[in-house]
Design an enzyme around this catalytic site. Structure first.
Site, PDB file in Angstrom:
ATOM      1  CD  GLU A  62      82.429  -2.431  39.233  1.00 26.30           C
ATOM      2  OE1 GLU A  62      83.305  -3.140  39.762  1.00 26.30           O
ATOM      3  OE2 GLU A  62      81.241  -2.768  39.160  1.00 26.30           O
TER       4      GLU A  62
ATOM      5  CG  HIS B  18      84.751   0.345   7.985  1.00 28.40           C
ATOM      6  ND1 HIS B  18      85.112   0.904   6.780  1.00 28.40           N
ATOM      7  CD2 HIS B  18      85.748  -0.503   8.327  1.00 28.40           C
ATOM      8  CE1 HIS B  18      86.282   0.392   6.395  1.00 28.40           C
ATOM      9  NE2 HIS B  18      86.693  -0.455   7.330  1.00 28.40           N
TER      10      HIS B  18
ATOM     11  CE  LYS C 297      75.850  -5.410  43.315  1.00 27.07           C
ATOM     12  NZ  LYS C 297      77.018  -5.963  43.996  1.00 27.07           N
TER      13      LYS C 297
HETATM   14  O1  PA5 Z   1      84.871  -5.540  41.122  1.00 25.64           O
HETATM   15  C1  PA5 Z   1      83.905  -5.740  41.834  1.00 25.64           C
HETATM   16  O2  PA5 Z   1      84.010  -5.705  43.056  1.00 25.64           O
HETATM   17  C2  PA5 Z   1      82.550  -6.086  41.278  1.00 25.64           C
HETATM   18  O3  PA5 Z   1      82.497  -5.880  39.919  1.00 25.64           O
HETATM   19  C3  PA5 Z   1      82.212  -7.526  41.566  1.00 25.64           C
HETATM   20  O4  PA5 Z   1      83.194  -8.355  41.007  1.00 25.64           O
HETATM   21  C4  PA5 Z   1      80.868  -7.925  40.998  1.00 25.64           C
HETATM   22  O5  PA5 Z   1      79.897  -7.007  41.397  1.00 25.64           O
HETATM   23  C5  PA5 Z   1      80.468  -9.315  41.486  1.00 25.64           C
HETATM   24  O6  PA5 Z   1      80.458  -9.372  42.884  1.00 25.64           O
HETATM   25  P1  PA5 Z   1      80.185 -10.719  43.654  1.00 25.64           P
HETATM   26  O7  PA5 Z   1      81.283 -11.677  43.340  1.00 25.64           O
HETATM   27  O8  PA5 Z   1      80.182 -10.359  45.109  1.00 25.64           O
HETATM   28  O9  PA5 Z   1      78.859 -11.237  43.175  1.00 25.64           O
END
Ligand code: PA5
Length: 428
Positions: free
Chosen positions: A284, A305, A419
């Site tokens: 990310e 393997h 999303k």
């Molecule tokens: O690193 C990030 O920002 C994301 O992976 C969030 O942790 C993840 O999408 C969860 O977000 P939220 O806590 O707002 O539900």
């Protein structure tokens, strides 16, 4: 301690190039050590103490003690950065069925929309005393939001409104709708640090609470992270001796050399969830604008393997970072006895599995390094202190690596796009 071993870097990325890269880009290290103003709203994790002071740890321990007195099962409702780090640490510490002490366990929800999996979570609660913790920074994400409702309703049907409320903790942004819900219904509210994105929350109360519930030594975890921070952010230290910086440079030199995948490989399956945390952190943070090594992982020796053939001999697009534990812990020894039966494994008589596993590691690394760069991150042992070091090491390296790559490590525009489409499909 934690070290970066470059012995097996090979020919495509050399230690000399890393040292030259360090000199050429030393300004990047300096500004990341200081923390850049432009990312001030995302750098709350950089100084561990900001969100894991002794005072904060004491508060977390107090809440964990109250919850432990109420329940044996803690359901951590969260996805991605709101879930992975606690799970990574507990699994690495050797949790069995989510428990370190055999009395209190953490189980996970809010990370799936699969009815099959969620039914299993509910089934798994029967016969247990339960508390739940909904971790949601923006409280819009579908997985934790829907699981929170499912589990809230389960709690109310089991305990009634009043007792259920005492069993609900939410970790969210101050001023959010989640906080309003907590005040309205009497749930406990804890703070999701605003200047810390989900994937950088490993050393904040987001994860310290479930860890403390499960009986992990969160003081040692934080102490390890603080010690690592002191080393990596020490501006007086020679840049080319900073292992997080060198690792970030290796990754970027690999990218420049045309490699496109980093495989995090390990010979201790207890790092299975740690590798998921690593994949999210780098995936990310760096995967944007058509750039970034694809972070993947390999659990050896089993996957020697399956994936081993490709790693050694497939499309030349990989670098492989090994995560190695240098010294055996108390449970890391198991001697294979001799046998009267001639099974042709006599060469293993009296040999410890620790050494067999190490032989498999050193042989694989030597073989793979003929084809691809194989840096090794070495940890002295696996305990809270060293896991704290490792978490900080990777977060800081990720920041450095993204800066070298020239991408913003702290946003995730691609995730936002999917999303939006999903919400439209669901009629939100
Ligand atoms: O690193 C990030 O920002 C994301 O992976 C969030 O942790 C993840 O999408 C969860 O977000 P939220 O806590 O707002 O539900």
């Amino acid at each position: 301690m934690l070290r970066l071993n470059e012995t097996y870097l090979g020919a495509r990325v050399t230690s000399d190039e890393v040292t030259r890269g360090s000199a050429a880009h030393v300004d990047v290290l300096a500004r990341c050590q200081a923390g850049e103003e432009r990312y001030a709203d995302s750098l709350g994790w950089l100084h561990v103490d900001d969100w894991a002071s002794d005072e904060k740890i004491a508060q977390v321990e107090e809440l964990a003690a109250r919850l432990r007195a109420q329940a044996d099962t803690f359901v951590l409702i969260g996805v991605g950065g709101s879930n992975n780090a606690a799970r990574a640490v507990l699994t690495a510490l050797g949790a069995r069925d989510g428990s370190l002490d055999g009395t209190h366990r953490v189980i996970y929800a809010g990370n799936t929309l699969s009815a099959f999996e969620l039914r299993r979570v509910l089934e798994d609660l029967e016969g247990h005393e339960v508390v739940i913790d909904c971790v949601a920074k923006n409280f819009e994400t579908l997985e934790p939001g829907s699981s929170f409702r499912l589990l809230r309703q389960w709690l109310v049907s089991r305990y009634g409104e009043k007792d259920a409320a005492r069993r609900i903790v939410c970790c969210g942004t101050p001023g959010s709708h989640l906080e309003d819900l907590c005040h309205e219904h009497g749930y406990t509210f804890t703070t999701f640090p605003e200047p810390v994105g989900g994937r950088f929350t490993a050393l904040t109360e987001v994860h310290l609470l479930p860890l403390a519930f499960a009986g992990a030594d969160i003081r040692a975890l934080v102490a390890g992270a603080r010690a690592e921070e002191a080393l990596l952010r020490d501006a007086g230290r020679r840049p080319d001796e900073n292992p997080a910086w060198r690792y970030a440079l290796v990754r970027n030199l690999a990218w420049d050399a045309g490699l496109r995948v980093e495989l995090l490989s390990f010979f201790e399956p207890r790092f299975r969830w740690f590798s998921k945390w690593y994949e999210q952190l780098f995936g990310e943070s760096e995967g944007k604008g058509g750039r970034g090594l694809f972070p993947a992982s390999a659990e050896y020796s089993e996957e020697l393997h399956s994936l081993g053939q490709y790693v050694q001999d497939g499309t030349p697009q990989l670098m492989e970072t090994f995560l190695d534990v240098s010294g055996p812990g108390a449970d890391d020894s198991l001697v294979l006895g001799g046998s009267d039966i001639d099974d042709r494994f006599g060469y293993l008589d009296g040999v410890d599995f620790w050494d067999i596993n190490k032989a498999s590691f050193t042989a694989s690394r030597e073989a793979h390094a003929k084809a691809l760069p194989c840096p090794t991150i070495e940890l002295d042992r696996v305990d809270e202190e060293h896991l704290g070091r490792l978490l900080y090491f990777f977060m800081f390296s990720c920041y450095l690596s993204a800066e070298l790559l020239d991408v913003n490590p702290f946003d995730q525009p691609g995730v936002e796009a999917y999303k939006q489409l999903m919400f439209e499909a669901l009629g939100k």
